[in-house]
Design an enzyme around this catalytic site. Structure first.
Site, PDB file in Angstrom:
ATOM      1  N   ASP A 249      -7.221  -4.545  -4.432  1.00 51.70           N
ATOM      2  CA  ASP A 249      -8.024  -3.825  -3.747  1.00 51.70           C
ATOM      3  C   ASP A 249      -7.647  -2.371  -3.654  1.00 51.70           C
ATOM      4  O   ASP A 249      -7.188  -1.785  -2.641  1.00 51.70           O
ATOM      5  CB  ASP A 249      -7.837  -4.570  -2.415  1.00 51.70           C
ATOM      6  CG  ASP A 249      -9.084  -3.865  -1.369  1.00 51.70           C
ATOM      7  OD1 ASP A 249      -9.751  -3.384  -1.963  1.00 51.70           O
ATOM      8  OD2 ASP A 249      -8.835  -4.262  -0.257  1.00 51.70           O
TER       9      ASP A 249
ATOM     10  N   ASP B 189       4.852   2.076  -3.651  1.00 55.11           N
ATOM     11  CA  ASP B 189       4.199   2.232  -4.637  1.00 55.11           C
ATOM     12  C   ASP B 189       4.241   0.973  -5.370  1.00 55.11           C
ATOM     13  O   ASP B 189       5.115  -0.023  -5.525  1.00 55.11           O
ATOM     14  CB  ASP B 189       4.747   3.098  -5.834  1.00 55.11           C
ATOM     15  CG  ASP B 189       4.079   3.277  -7.170  1.00 55.11           C
ATOM     16  OD1 ASP B 189       4.184   2.614  -7.985  1.00 55.11           O
ATOM     17  OD2 ASP B 189       3.325   4.339  -7.048  1.00 55.11           O
TER      18      ASP B 189
ATOM     19  N   ASP C  65       0.902  -1.300   0.079  1.00 53.17           N
ATOM     20  CA  ASP C  65       0.107   0.048   0.118  1.00 53.17           C
ATOM     21  C   ASP C  65       0.785   1.238   0.036  1.00 53.17           C
ATOM     22  O   ASP C  65       2.015   1.369   0.722  1.00 53.17           O
ATOM     23  CB  ASP C  65      -0.929  -0.129   1.213  1.00 53.17           C
ATOM     24  CG  ASP C  65      -2.052   0.895   1.113  1.00 53.17           C
ATOM     25  OD1 ASP C  65      -1.972   2.300   0.853  1.00 53.17           O
ATOM     26  OD2 ASP C  65      -3.113   0.599   0.899  1.00 53.17           O
TER      27      ASP C  65
END
Length: 312
Positions: A165, A147, A115
């Site tokens: 997600d 990233d 994330d």
């Protein structure tokens, strides 16, 4: 004399002309990070929720609909292709609920969650234990604050399942590059031959389905098999699409008994039963409505770094 109002309305716009309003009774965390605006709050009807850049990502009342639909079709696909889902990569997923669903699978040996926004991950870890249920502490889990593109360039083709997600690909947000043909090619190159990839693929309602059809069209330029599907969760105010992609064939009419057998054999019963996904549900999800099938078939736009998703 009436008592002072103990809540306020938070509006979420779906188009420039349409919005929904949700009552917030308590703010648990709010900040503007280097990447996005974050709100974690208690709502009047939907429990706790996470909002990023003005869009609800999930709420504790109905998040199981989203997270089970994101995770389990890809895991089942790997088993049906003759593989074993041992290594799973989660892109985004700050709430930890995607981790929770992956960890139900007894075959899983390693889960890496990548994330870009460590502040949001930390806030979710603190304020949303109902969602992650301690998944961040599982020894199989590694959280990487980075990233996703950079991470993919450095990792090898070791992943059985990759799950995207991510927040919606708005131009000012951190995720728009992660819905492009170039990114999907990176994903394909990092999967095992019998691996599977699932992505949250935007709303599928008639007014706003263009993003979904373009994501599916873009995936079809990269993967041999793509299965779109959608759920309805009240938090999102309308149907929300996903797309499952693989190099092996994906059956659009899975046998419910076979799916139930896979889930029974593969899921850890100590982690509780699934609330949403079973064989009949998966069969139903894969039956794409006629208007959406026609829109996908007619779509010509492919998202690239030179032609990324844009707000319309």
């Amino acid at each position: 004399m009436s008592s002072p109002r103990s809540f306020f309305w938070v509006q979420e716009y779906f188009t420039p002309w349409d919005y929904t309003a949700r009552a917030v009774t308590r703010i648990l965390a709010y900040r503007k990070t280097p990447f996005q605006e974050m709100l974690i709050a208690e709502t009047g009807a939907f429990g706790k929720g996470l909002m990023l850049d003005g869009h609800w990502q999930s709420t504790t009342v109905d998040e199981f609909l989203y997270h089970e639909a994101l995770v389990h079709p890809a895991m089942v696909q790997v088993v049906q292709a003759g593989g074993i889902p041992r290594r799973v990569l989660v892109l985004g997923g700050a709430e930890g609920a995607t981790l929770r669903e992956v960890l139900r699978w007894r075959s899983v040996e390693q889960v890496v969650m990548v994330d870009i926004d460590g502040e949001v991950v930390a806030a979710c870890r603190e304020h949303l234990p109902e969602m992650h249920q301690g998944s961040f502490e599982d020894p199989r889990v590694e959280v990487v604050i980075a990233d996703a593109l950079d991470f993919l360039q450095e990792t090898g083709p070791i992943w059985d399942v990759i799950l995207s997600d991510l927040s919606d690909p708005i131009e000012s947000g951190p995720a728009y590059r992660l819905f492009t043909q170039e990114f999907f090619r990176q994903i394909r190159s990092k999967l095992q031959p019998d691996g599977a990839f699932t992505i949250q693929a935007g709303p599928t309602g008639p007014v706003e389905l263009h993003q979904h059809t373009r994501i599916v069209r873009t995936l079809k330029t990269v993967f041999a098999a793509v299965q779109p599907y959608a759920i309805y969760a009240p938090t999102y105010g309308g149907p929300l699409g996903f797309a499952l992609a693989a190099q092996d064939p994906i059956s659009p009419r899975p046998e419910p008994e076979q799916i139930d057998q896979i889930l029974s054999q593969q899921l850890d019963p100590e982690r509780g039963a699934l609330q949403f996904i079973d064989g009949i549900t998966l069969l139903g999800l894969y039956q794409v409505p006629a208007h959406l099938r026609r829109a996908i078939a007619a779509e010509t736009v492919v998202y690239t770094l030179d032609n990324p998703p844009r707000i319309e």
